[in-house]
Design an enzyme around this catalytic site. Structure first.
Site, PDB file in Angstrom:
ATOM      1  N   ASP A  53      17.465 -37.198 -50.628  1.00  0.00           N
ATOM      2  CA  ASP A  53      17.873 -38.046 -51.746  1.00  0.00           C
ATOM      3  C   ASP A  53      17.714 -39.527 -51.399  1.00  0.00           C
ATOM      4  O   ASP A  53      18.422 -40.043 -50.529  1.00  0.00           O
ATOM      5  CB  ASP A  53      19.348 -37.733 -52.064  1.00  0.00           C
ATOM      6  CG  ASP A  53      19.746 -38.120 -53.464  1.00  0.00           C
ATOM      7  OD1 ASP A  53      18.981 -38.831 -54.133  1.00  0.00           O
ATOM      8  OD2 ASP A  53      20.832 -37.708 -53.901  1.00  0.00           O
ATOM      9  N   ASP A  54      16.771 -40.195 -52.055  1.00  0.00           N
ATOM     10  CA  ASP A  54      16.561 -41.640 -51.884  1.00  0.00           C
ATOM     11  C   ASP A  54      15.971 -42.011 -50.525  1.00  0.00           C
ATOM     12  O   ASP A  54      16.215 -43.111 -50.024  1.00  0.00           O
ATOM     13  CB  ASP A  54      17.870 -42.433 -52.068  1.00  0.00           C
ATOM     14  CG  ASP A  54      18.447 -42.351 -53.458  1.00  0.00           C
ATOM     15  OD1 ASP A  54      17.836 -41.700 -54.323  1.00  0.00           O
ATOM     16  OD2 ASP A  54      19.530 -42.924 -53.684  1.00  0.00           O
ATOM     17  N   CYS A  91      16.707 -39.601 -59.480  1.00  0.00           N
ATOM     18  CA  CYS A  91      16.921 -38.235 -59.017  1.00  0.00           C
ATOM     19  C   CYS A  91      16.882 -37.142 -60.073  1.00  0.00           C
ATOM     20  O   CYS A  91      16.098 -36.194 -59.967  1.00  0.00           O
ATOM     21  CB  CYS A  91      18.227 -38.168 -58.239  1.00  0.00           C
ATOM     22  SG  CYS A  91      19.500 -39.298 -58.776  1.00  0.00           S
ATOM     23  N   ARG A  95      14.342 -33.869 -60.428  1.00  0.00           N
ATOM     24  CA  ARG A  95      14.799 -32.498 -60.178  1.00  0.00           C
ATOM     25  C   ARG A  95      14.518 -31.592 -61.369  1.00  0.00           C
ATOM     26  O   ARG A  95      14.236 -30.400 -61.206  1.00  0.00           O
ATOM     27  CB  ARG A  95      16.283 -32.521 -59.827  1.00  0.00           C
ATOM     28  CG  ARG A  95      16.542 -33.170 -58.475  1.00  0.00           C
ATOM     29  CD  ARG A  95      17.976 -33.662 -58.296  1.00  0.00           C
ATOM     30  NE  ARG A  95      18.019 -34.636 -57.239  1.00  0.00           N
ATOM     31  CZ  ARG A  95      18.284 -34.351 -55.952  1.00  0.00           C
ATOM     32  NH1 ARG A  95      18.552 -33.108 -55.602  1.00  0.00           N
ATOM     33  NH2 ARG A  95      18.281 -35.299 -55.041  1.00  0.00           N
ATOM     34  N   LYS A 153      22.885 -31.072 -53.763  1.00  0.00           N
ATOM     35  CA  LYS A 153      22.986 -31.848 -54.994  1.00  0.00           C
ATOM     36  C   LYS A 153      22.254 -31.166 -56.144  1.00  0.00           C
ATOM     37  O   LYS A 153      21.080 -30.815 -56.029  1.00  0.00           O
ATOM     38  CB  LYS A 153      22.425 -33.249 -54.761  1.00  0.00           C
ATOM     39  CG  LYS A 153      22.396 -34.125 -56.010  1.00  0.00           C
ATOM     40  CD  LYS A 153      21.998 -35.544 -55.655  1.00  0.00           C
ATOM     41  CE  LYS A 153      21.705 -36.399 -56.865  1.00  0.00           C
ATOM     42  NZ  LYS A 153      21.434 -37.798 -56.525  1.00  0.00           N
ATOM     43  N   HIS A 155      22.903 -32.247 -60.029  1.00  0.00           N
ATOM     44  CA  HIS A 155      22.669 -33.402 -60.911  1.00  0.00           C
ATOM     45  C   HIS A 155      21.879 -33.044 -62.161  1.00  0.00           C
ATOM     46  O   HIS A 155      21.171 -33.891 -62.723  1.00  0.00           O
ATOM     47  CB  HIS A 155      21.968 -34.532 -60.137  1.00  0.00           C
ATOM     48  CG  HIS A 155      22.238 -35.892 -60.724  1.00  0.00           C
ATOM     49  ND1 HIS A 155      21.511 -37.008 -60.374  1.00  0.00           N
ATOM     50  CD2 HIS A 155      23.152 -36.306 -61.637  1.00  0.00           C
ATOM     51  CE1 HIS A 155      21.958 -38.053 -61.031  1.00  0.00           C
ATOM     52  NE2 HIS A 155      22.959 -37.666 -61.818  1.00  0.00           N
ATOM     53  N   HIS A 249      21.485 -40.666 -49.677  1.00  0.00           N
ATOM     54  CA  HIS A 249      21.997 -41.365 -50.853  1.00  0.00           C
ATOM     55  C   HIS A 249      23.300 -42.111 -50.512  1.00  0.00           C
ATOM     56  O   HIS A 249      24.084 -41.649 -49.702  1.00  0.00           O
ATOM     57  CB  HIS A 249      22.265 -40.326 -51.951  1.00  0.00           C
ATOM     58  CG  HIS A 249      22.590 -40.891 -53.301  1.00  0.00           C
ATOM     59  ND1 HIS A 249      23.813 -41.444 -53.608  1.00  0.00           N
ATOM     60  CD2 HIS A 249      21.853 -40.940 -54.447  1.00  0.00           C
ATOM     61  CE1 HIS A 249      23.808 -41.822 -54.886  1.00  0.00           C
ATOM     62  NE2 HIS A 249      22.631 -41.534 -55.406  1.00  0.00           N
ATOM     63  N   ASP A 354      13.322 -37.228 -53.476  1.00  0.00           N
ATOM     64  CA  ASP A 354      13.349 -37.156 -54.937  1.00  0.00           C
ATOM     65  C   ASP A 354      12.880 -38.430 -55.613  1.00  0.00           C
ATOM     66  O   ASP A 354      12.563 -38.430 -56.803  1.00  0.00           O
ATOM     67  CB  ASP A 354      14.739 -36.759 -55.443  1.00  0.00           C
ATOM     68  CG  ASP A 354      15.811 -37.773 -55.092  1.00  0.00           C
ATOM     69  OD1 ASP A 354      15.565 -38.694 -54.293  1.00  0.00           O
ATOM     70  OD2 ASP A 354      16.935 -37.642 -55.615  1.00  0.00           O
ATOM     71  N   ASN A 355      12.832 -39.517 -54.900  1.00  0.00           N
ATOM     72  CA  ASN A 355      12.324 -40.796 -55.427  1.00  0.00           C
ATOM     73  C   ASN A 355      12.224 -41.761 -54.253  1.00  0.00           C
ATOM     74  O   ASN A 355      12.473 -41.390 -53.105  1.00  0.00           O
ATOM     75  CB  ASN A 355      13.229 -41.361 -56.530  1.00  0.00           C
ATOM     76  CG  ASN A 355      14.702 -41.337 -56.222  1.00  0.00           C
ATOM     77  OD1 ASN A 355      15.470 -40.613 -56.876  1.00  0.00           O
ATOM     78  ND2 ASN A 355      15.143 -42.078 -55.216  1.00  0.00           N
ATOM     79  N   LYS A 414      13.551 -47.386 -55.756  1.00  0.00           N
ATOM     80  CA  LYS A 414      14.106 -46.421 -56.699  1.00  0.00           C
ATOM     81  C   LYS A 414      14.430 -47.112 -58.030  1.00  0.00           C
ATOM     82  O   LYS A 414      14.948 -48.225 -58.054  1.00  0.00           O
ATOM     83  CB  LYS A 414      15.386 -45.826 -56.110  1.00  0.00           C
ATOM     84  CG  LYS A 414      16.177 -44.935 -57.050  1.00  0.00           C
ATOM     85  CD  LYS A 414      17.462 -44.478 -56.390  1.00  0.00           C
ATOM     86  CE  LYS A 414      18.331 -43.662 -57.341  1.00  0.00           C
ATOM     87  NZ  LYS A 414      19.597 -43.221 -56.712  1.00  0.00           N
TER      88      LYS A 414
END
Length: 574
Positions: A53-54, A91, A95, A153, A155, A249, A354-355, A414
């Site tokens: 994540d991130d 994110c 996803r 995660k 989300h 994240h 994810d990004n 991001k």
């Protein structure tokens, strides 16, 4: 002629591989009396999908970083590393596409639920959760006889009907929202009341507290996946495991002993790290040697910071590095488990972020004038002291200077539709059949993973309906031939890839990219780039290439119409 023969042999070998790989599963499916029950026959591949994540583009060693990531690097070097892997800028839209192969504007995440504009609320494709017009890859794999697991995660919806347990996963342990403390205190990353807790579900049940063995997020999510595989391995069924780490994240936090490994490593500053990583990427062949970059005027030079400011900045990066280190070590535990149980050789492993890197800080993520309640709770329920950085109850961001160093050739971070927001580190590992030690420069979209996995396993995805309900067809493209033979599918050779989030827009065809970003990140006008020669998006060609500009504008309008893009009537802080 020889080139045509070689290409023909490559395509033939790929089809032969798929026939040999998929025939056992197709035969098993033809004999199965009920969906979800696989007879005793040759085993199709397991699938392990790891999402971080991130994470910045160069954070792991195989992509140019200095952080200790030997386990991830071993997989990356033995597999296919993607240099042009594209996601959404944040994110949940990523996803949604990852798990369905459908554009996020149709899957329900045309915008993040937290950022929905008034004119988007209630509109199809803007539900703020994974809607019923899409089918997850987990559902389709489960129908084909796979055990399906998810940890980490989600989300993609807070309610039960949109939970992972209801969207194809047999066993789940999910953190439902966008972010939370990485420790067991259940502090949410954002809440309007001081007593709020981050939402977690185990299977279908909401949790009021976390299990006693939840010591750190990356540790526990990995434990969950290992436990699930172990519990079911006697069944002899293949598994699909979605391991969605919440690291790195914000709030950036890590165990003290891991942070200590990086003490002093970043004392020379973010400009030094920027240069080191940029040069390493060129050395690894991930960037052209001539690649230029762009500077950010909002970043203060390291030598203009006070000693105390430098101390705080160094600690930020030490904590962040420890988070990536933890992801690697726990991934290593999972890989060791697979090897010890003779599962590794027959497991497809996909890894991705994810990004792009998180370049925001507290003030521009939760400004006091825009989010007064959330900001008040954050300020009053966290300890911002230097000694508490990285610990439970801390609330620290990586922030822009280090984010730029983590993706040194890319523009912004991001939340942006520039490459710094959407081009991420990703690799695929399956040495029995995928290319080994390959660097792949062709454009690959996160939407392509679902059709690729289904293709490898031998499942034809539904087109218009699933179990009696209408659905959106998959628009991602199977990249199986790219992974096995290095042959880009015909459908991908002229693909058009659109991106829109919170009013920021981009359209991509081949090496050409059209971008529209509001100030201060853009000029509020369409900007045209050739990202093969200019991955940094430094040279705007909109004026010098009017025909190409018009062609790309037409493609954007087509994409926006086909995908029901609704530009927001307000500008988000992201």
């Amino acid at each position: 002629m020889m080139k045509k023969i070689t290409l023909g042999l490559a395509v033939f070998s790929r089809h032969l591989f798929l026939y040999l790989l998929l025939t056992p599963l197709a035969y098993a499916m033809s004999l199965a009396p009920e969906p979800g029950k696989t007879p005793n026959t040759a085993q199709p591949p397991n699938i392990l999908l790891i999402v971080v994540d991130d994470m910045g583009y160069t954070d792991i060693g195989s992509f140019g970083g200095e952080i200790a990531t030997p386990n991830l690097d071993a997989l990356a070097y033995q597999g296919v590393r993607f240099t042009n892997f594209q996601t959404a800028p944040t994110c949940s839209p990523t996803r949604a596409m990852l798990l369905t192969g459908v554009d996020n504007h149709k899957a329900g995440l045309g915008n993040m639920e937290e950022e929905l504009a008034p004119n988007q609320k209630g509109q199809p494709g803007y539900e703020g959760y994974l809607n019923k017009r899409v089918v997850t890859v987990a559902s389709l794999l489960r129908d084909a006889g796979y055990n399906t697991y998810m940890a980490g995660k989600w989300h993609l919806g807070l309610a039960d009907h949109s939970s992972p347990y209801q969207r194809g996963f047999d066993k789940t342990f999910s953190m439902l929202s966008g972010g939370a403390s990485h420790f067991s205190d259940m502090k949410p990353a954002y809440a309007a009341t001081p007593v709020a807790k981050a939402p977690y579900r185990k299977n279908g049940k909401l949790l009021s507290e976390l299990p006693k063995n939840f010591h750190y997020s990356s540790q526990f999510y990995t434990d969950s996946i290992i436990e699930n595989i172990e519990q079911d391995k006697a069944q002899g069924k293949p598994f699909f495991a979605y391991l969605a780490y919440t690291a790195p994240h914000w709030p950036i936090q890590a165990p003290d002993k891991t942070i200590a490994k990086y003490k002093g490593l970043y004392d020379s500053g973010y400009e030094t790290l920027y240069t080191q990583r940029l040069n390493k990427q060129k050395e690894l062949g991930l960037l052209p040697a001539s690649q230029a970059t762009t500077a950010s005027p909002s970043i203060r030079p390291w030598n203009e910071l006070t000693k105390d400011q430098q101390k705080i900045e160094s600690r930020r990066m030490e904590i962040y590095a420890a988070m990536v280190d933890e992801v690697d070590s726990h991934t290593g535990r999972l890989v060791s488990y697979l090897k010890q149980n003779n599962l590794f050789e027959n497991t497809v492993i996909i890894f991705m972020s994810d990004n792009g890197a998180e370049g925001h800080d507290l003030d521009n993520t939760w400004p006091k004038d825009t989010f007064p309640k959330i900001r008040k709770v954050i300020d009053e329920t966290h300890d911002f002291s230097f000694d508490n950085m990285g610990k439970p109850s801390s609330y620290t961001f990586l922030a822009e200077a280090w984010a730029r160093a983590s993706s040194p050739a890319l523009k912004y971070y991001k939340g942006s539709t520039t490459e710094g927001g959407t081009r991420v580190a990703a690799f695929a590992h399956y040495p029995k059949h995928f290319r080994a030690g390959a660097i792949e420069n062709n454009l690959v979209s996160v939407k392509d993973l679902t059709p690729t996995l289904l293709d490898i396993v031998g499942i034809s995805p539904p087109k218009d309906s699933y179990k009696g309900r209408p659905i959106e067809p998959i628009t991602g493209i199977s990249m199986a031939t790219l992974l096995t033979d290095g042959v880009l599918p015909q459908a991908a050779q002229q693909r058009v890839l659109g991106i829109q989030l919170m009013g920021k827009r981009a359209i991509r065809k081949g090496d050409w990219k059209l971008v529209h970003m509001p100030a201060p990140y853009g000029n509020g006008e369409w900007q045209l780039y050739n990202v093969k020669n200019d991955v940094a998006e430094a040279n705007d060609l909109a004026i010098s290439q009017p025909k190409k500009l018009q062609e790309m504008l037409t493609l954007w309008q087509q994409y926006a119409t086909e995908n029901n893009v609704i530009l927001p009537d307000w500008v988000s802080g992201y």
